[in-house]
Design a protein around this motif. Structure first.
Motif, PDB file in Angstrom:
ATOM      1  N   LYS A 182      -3.398   4.100  -8.385  1.00 42.20           N
ATOM      2  CA  LYS A 182      -2.500   4.555  -7.324  1.00 42.20           C
ATOM      3  C   LYS A 182      -1.046   4.183  -7.559  1.00 42.20           C
ATOM      4  CE  LYS A 182      -5.963   4.618  -3.731  1.00 42.20           C
ATOM      5  NZ  LYS A 182      -6.444   4.124  -2.473  1.00 42.20           N
ATOM      6  N   PHE A 183      -0.800   3.047  -8.210  1.00 37.61           N
ATOM      7  CA  PHE A 183       0.569   2.544  -8.303  1.00 37.61           C
ATOM      8  C   PHE A 183       1.239   2.789  -9.645  1.00 37.61           C
ATOM      9  CE2 PHE A 183      -0.724   0.833  -4.392  1.00 37.61           C
ATOM     10  CZ  PHE A 183       0.428   0.539  -3.680  1.00 37.61           C
ATOM     11  N   TRP A 184       0.477   3.044 -10.713  1.00 34.51           N
ATOM     12  CA  TRP A 184       1.093   3.302 -12.020  1.00 34.51           C
ATOM     13  C   TRP A 184       0.873   4.734 -12.484  1.00 34.51           C
ATOM     14  CZ3 TRP A 184       0.212  -1.633 -10.627  1.00 34.51           C
ATOM     15  CH2 TRP A 184       1.237  -2.537 -10.891  1.00 34.51           C
ATOM     16  N   ASP A 185       0.527   5.627 -11.583  1.00 32.98           N
ATOM     17  CA  ASP A 185       0.372   7.048 -11.895  1.00 32.98           C
ATOM     18  C   ASP A 185       1.760   7.663 -12.089  1.00 32.98           C
ATOM     19  OD1 ASP A 185      -0.041   9.821 -11.866  1.00 32.98           O
ATOM     20  OD2 ASP A 185      -1.768   9.630 -10.545  1.00 32.98           O
ATOM     21  N   LYS A 186       1.943   8.405 -13.178  1.00 31.54           N
ATOM     22  CA  LYS A 186       3.248   9.010 -13.471  1.00 31.54           C
ATOM     23  C   LYS A 186       3.670  10.015 -12.407  1.00 31.54           C
ATOM     24  CE  LYS A 186       3.255   8.024 -18.310  1.00 31.54           C
ATOM     25  NZ  LYS A 186       3.567   8.425 -19.642  1.00 31.54           N
ATOM     26  N   LYS A 187       2.736  10.466 -11.580  1.00 27.80           N
ATOM     27  CA  LYS A 187       3.095  11.363 -10.467  1.00 27.80           C
ATOM     28  C   LYS A 187       3.958  10.634  -9.451  1.00 27.80           C
ATOM     29  CE  LYS A 187      -1.360  12.897 -10.302  1.00 27.80           C
ATOM     30  NZ  LYS A 187      -2.533  13.318  -9.573  1.00 27.80           N
ATOM     31  N   ASN A 188       3.940   9.302  -9.486  1.00 30.75           N
ATOM     32  CA  ASN A 188       4.750   8.507  -8.546  1.00 30.75           C
ATOM     33  C   ASN A 188       6.189   8.378  -8.997  1.00 30.75           C
ATOM     34  OD1 ASN A 188       2.527   7.953  -6.884  1.00 30.75           O
ATOM     35  ND2 ASN A 188       1.923   6.228  -8.146  1.00 30.75           N
ATOM     36  N   CYS A 189       6.519   8.931 -10.155  1.00 32.62           N
ATOM     37  CA  CYS A 189       7.878   8.830 -10.687  1.00 32.62           C
ATOM     38  C   CYS A 189       8.812   9.689  -9.851  1.00 32.62           C
ATOM     39  CB  CYS A 189       7.892   9.291 -12.137  1.00 32.62           C
ATOM     40  SG  CYS A 189       9.436   8.971 -12.957  1.00 32.62           S
ATOM     41  N   ASN A 190       9.887   9.073  -9.349  1.00 30.23           N
ATOM     42  CA  ASN A 190      10.839   9.811  -8.515  1.00 30.23           C
ATOM     43  C   ASN A 190      11.881  10.499  -9.344  1.00 30.23           C
ATOM     44  OD1 ASN A 190       9.508   8.901  -6.277  1.00 30.23           O
ATOM     45  ND2 ASN A 190      10.835   7.140  -6.002  1.00 30.23           N
TER      46      ASN A 190
END
Length: 190
Positions: A182-190
């Protein structure tokens, strides 16, 4: 697989002397009226959570003086040059500010956590080098986490006494894969 698990269970207490207990916080509401309760405030914990439009509140209570530590980190994702910056405030029982930490103007720095084998951006802290430098009187205190848009994933580290019981180790084994996903998924990149 069983051998790896047994090896991890026996080795983890030895290697975790500088680790925080990981907690994945998926609570929907963490308002001033319904804050997340931090039990045993001197025991180190890393609470992984996500702002989704409103600030988060945590409550700490103790019936005796205690060492207080709080600090913010953000997962450092490969090839992600932008990350959300968070601020926090430590409040008394009446929600008056004791001290506020401005994460927008703070010089965040990179840090590798060897036990979880992950990189973080380290933000402001109330303490020094992940340790307490403050003794609070008995009572109730709040921690408010926020940023300009109240959006993004963060980690609140509290306490500085490492304590890993067999139950905590078992929870860690189960929790870490979810946290990593949940926290290191590249989808979380802003």
């Amino acid at each position: 697989m069983k051998i790896k698990l047994l090896f991890f269970v026996f080795l983890f207490p030895i290697t975790s002397s500088f680790a925080h207990q990981p907690i994945l916080n998926t609570e929907v509401e963490m308002s001033s009226n319904k804050p997340y309760v931090i039990e045993n405030p001197e025991i180190s914990k890393a609470i992984y959570s996500t702002l989704t439009g409103t600030e988060h509140f945590y409550v700490v209570s103790s019936d005796k003086p205690f060492n207080f530590y709080a600090g913010l980190t953000v997962p450092k994702i490969d090839e992600c040059n932008n990350f959300p910056r968070f601020s926090f405030a430590v409040l008394d029982r009446d929600f008056h500010i004791i001290q506020e930490f401005d994460g927008q103007n703070f010089q965040w720095w990179e840090w590798y956590e060897p036990y979880g084998k992950k990189w973080y951006w380290v933000g402001p802290e109330y303490g020094e080098d992940f340790k307490s430098s403050n003794v609070f009187d008995e009572g109730t205190y709040y921690i408010k986490i926020f940023n300009k848009d109240n959006i993004g994933k963060y980690v609140l580290a509290v306490g500085d006494i490492e304590k890993f019981t067999p139950l905590v180790i078992a929870k860690t084994i189960i929790t870490l894969p979810s946290i990593n996903k949940k926290f290191w998924d590249k989808k979380n990149c802003n």
